[in-house]
Design an enzyme around this catalytic site. Sequence first.
Site, short mmCIF file in Angstrom:
data_model
loop_
_atom_site.label_atom_id
_atom_site.label_comp_id
_atom_site.label_asym_id
_atom_site.label_seq_id
_atom_site.Cartn_x
_atom_site.Cartn_y
_atom_site.Cartn_z
N ASP A 10 0.87 -1.19 0.00
CA ASP A 10 0.00 0.00 0.00
C ASP A 10 0.90 1.23 0.00
O ASP A 10 2.12 1.13 0.22
CB ASP A 10 -0.90 0.00 1.24
CG ASP A 10 -1.82 1.21 1.32
OD1 ASP A 10 -2.33 1.64 0.26
OD2 ASP A 10 -2.02 1.74 2.42
N SER A 11 0.30 2.39 -0.22
CA SER A 11 1.04 3.64 -0.17
C SER A 11 1.66 3.88 1.20
O SER A 11 2.62 4.63 1.33
CB SER A 11 0.11 4.81 -0.51
OG SER A 11 -0.94 4.90 0.45
N CYS A 73 -4.51 -1.17 -1.94
CA CYS A 73 -4.62 0.30 -2.05
C CYS A 73 -5.57 0.58 -3.21
O CYS A 73 -5.31 0.15 -4.34
CB CYS A 73 -3.24 0.90 -2.32
SG CYS A 73 -3.24 2.67 -2.68
N ASN A 74 -6.67 1.28 -2.93
CA ASN A 74 -7.63 1.60 -3.99
C ASN A 74 -6.99 2.44 -5.08
O ASN A 74 -7.19 2.19 -6.28
CB ASN A 74 -8.83 2.34 -3.39
CG ASN A 74 -9.71 1.44 -2.56
OD1 ASN A 74 -10.64 0.82 -3.07
ND2 ASN A 74 -9.43 1.37 -1.27
N THR A 75 -6.22 3.45 -4.70
CA THR A 75 -5.62 4.35 -5.68
C THR A 75 -4.62 3.60 -6.56
O THR A 75 -4.60 3.78 -7.79
CB THR A 75 -4.93 5.52 -4.97
OG1 THR A 75 -5.89 6.18 -4.12
CG2 THR A 75 -4.39 6.53 -5.96
N GLU A 151 -1.36 7.41 9.10
CA GLU A 151 0.09 7.20 8.98
C GLU A 151 0.82 7.57 10.26
O GLU A 151 1.87 6.99 10.58
CB GLU A 151 0.64 8.00 7.80
CG GLU A 151 0.27 7.46 6.44
CD GLU A 151 0.88 6.10 6.17
OE1 GLU A 151 2.11 5.95 6.33
OE2 GLU A 151 0.12 5.17 5.81
N CYS A 183 -10.88 3.77 0.91
CA CYS A 183 -9.42 3.82 1.08
C CYS A 183 -9.07 2.85 2.19
O CYS A 183 -9.77 2.81 3.23
CB CYS A 183 -8.98 5.24 1.44
SG CYS A 183 -7.23 5.39 1.89
N THR A 184 -8.03 2.06 2.01
CA THR A 184 -7.71 1.04 3.01
C THR A 184 -7.23 1.62 4.33
O THR A 184 -7.19 0.91 5.34
CB THR A 184 -6.67 0.05 2.47
OG1 THR A 184 -5.51 0.76 2.00
CG2 THR A 184 -7.25 -0.77 1.34
N HIS A 185 -6.87 2.91 4.36
CA HIS A 185 -6.54 3.55 5.64
C HIS A 185 -7.79 3.75 6.51
O HIS A 185 -7.70 3.74 7.74
CB HIS A 185 -5.90 4.92 5.41
CG HIS A 185 -4.47 4.87 4.96
ND1 HIS A 185 -4.10 4.52 3.68
CD2 HIS A 185 -3.31 5.16 5.63
CE1 HIS A 185 -2.77 4.60 3.57
NE2 HIS A 185 -2.27 4.97 4.74
#
Length: 254
Positions: A10-11, A73-75, A151, A183-185
């Site tokens: 993921d990001s 990560c969706n993006t 984050e 969003c996975t966050h």
Amino acid sequence: MSRDPLGVFDSGVGGLSVLREIRKLLPAESLIYYADSAHCPYGGKSSAQIRERACAITEQLLARGAKLIVVACNTATIAAVEHLRATYPISFVGIEPAIKPAVAQTRSGYVGVLATGAALAGEKFLRLTAQHGQNVQVITQPCPGLVEFVERGELDSPALRSLLWRYIEPLLKLRVDTLVLGCTHYPFLRPVIRELVGRHVAILDTGEAVARQTQRVLERENLLAPADAAGGFEWLSSGDAAQVAPVIARLLGA
């Protein structure tokens, strides 16, 4: 059967919301997670930049023997997963917002989607809403700033609640009764989101669905770990390990 590890990236640390569902469903699998924290968030980056990062991460995971990679990560899924599938000789599992189940269960006919601006603007998301959202109102809400809270491991604070309310209040005024976390966050913010929206709004994410799809692909390709395997977890990051480590520990409850 394969004892090789399963890669997840993921990001940043948000994809751990997907990894924890994979761990629940597939405890025998060894997992390698890559947090691209030095380049987080992806929401403001171009598709070309995201594809470049996705390829660099994939090559690191392949060097460690990954048998399958989950793009948690969706993006990154929107920008890069088709390119990854065309470039590398293994399977990739992507992720997409839970539009279809949200449309199926809304009673008011209004579905809200919280996501990054890049995810909402992507062609894949537009196709998804066109395919499943004809008979309901799908109301999108870009959420700049939320990823950065996760984050930092800041999952509840006055500043976070204020920002979340700024994004959620307009959706509630429009009679949204089903809220998609795109969003996975964001699943790590679910307890605060639940408080803000109340009990009458359903909250959906796709972590469990991605875990089930991962299992199906592993079964199809005969890559499941033996049932008696011990499993395991390792993480890598492009960011400062001293900063990332305590956040990962908090998010996984370790």
